[in-house]
Design an enzyme around this catalytic site. Structure first.
Site: not given
Length: 180
Positions: A13-17
């Protein structure tokens, strides 16, 4: 004596997560947001967001393998995202948000394949694990604004809703593996 570090490259998913939970772990030296698995050279964030480059948002984790094992990184990775969702995680939809393990060597490839087989055999999910496992070809680092995003923007609504619960899950489930 210098410590030998290794790298793991993960997409969920989103790399931040994925970045923020990995940064919690003892033995993790650095986590870099970026892109892998596509066909466009040096893609930008905007290009990857279209889904046309073939890249996934990834994190590249540099870690001290004497302090944390590759399998431990996989444990955390498969805990903080849903490996049964094809080309999406939560509100993020598209191939750029797929679940994937990009391996750096044959040992990682074998370990990741065995890990996914075991997950499916355990039957802990209603659906089959769809995580792709493939050798890493090229890693492209994302721009500075995407590095350590959660640490720089903890009050961002996306981070509060999506990244913070993942961090809390890691702190709860992997307390013995956290950095001091």
């Amino acid at each position: 004596m210098a410590t030998q570090t290794e790298k793991a490259t993960l997409a969920g998913g989103c790399f931040w997560c994925i970045e923020a939970p990995m940064e919690e772990l003892d033995g993790v030296r650095e986590v870099t947001a970026g892109y892998a698995g596509g066909h466009t050279e040096n893609p930008t964030y905007r290009e990857v967001c279209t889904g046309d480059t073939g890249h996934a948002e990834v994190v590249q984790v540099e870690y001290d393998s004497e302090r944390i094992a590759y399998e431990d990184l996989l444990d955390v990775f498969f805990t903080v995202h849903d490996p049964t969702q094809l080309n999406r995680q939560g509100p993020d939809v598209g191939t750029q948000y797929r679940s994937a393990v990009f391996t750096h060597n044959d040992d990682q490839q074998e370990t990741a394949e065995a890990y996914v087989e075991a997950l499916d055999a355990e039957g802990g999910y209603e659906d089959s694990v769809v995580t792709e496992i493939e050798p890493l070809d090229t890693f492209y680092e994302a721009s500075e604004e995407h590095q350590n995003y959660y640490a720089k923007n903890p009050d961002d609504a996306y981070c509060t809703i999506h990244a913070q619960p993942k961090i809390e899950k890691v702190r709860e489930k992997f307390a013995e593996k956290l950095a001091a």
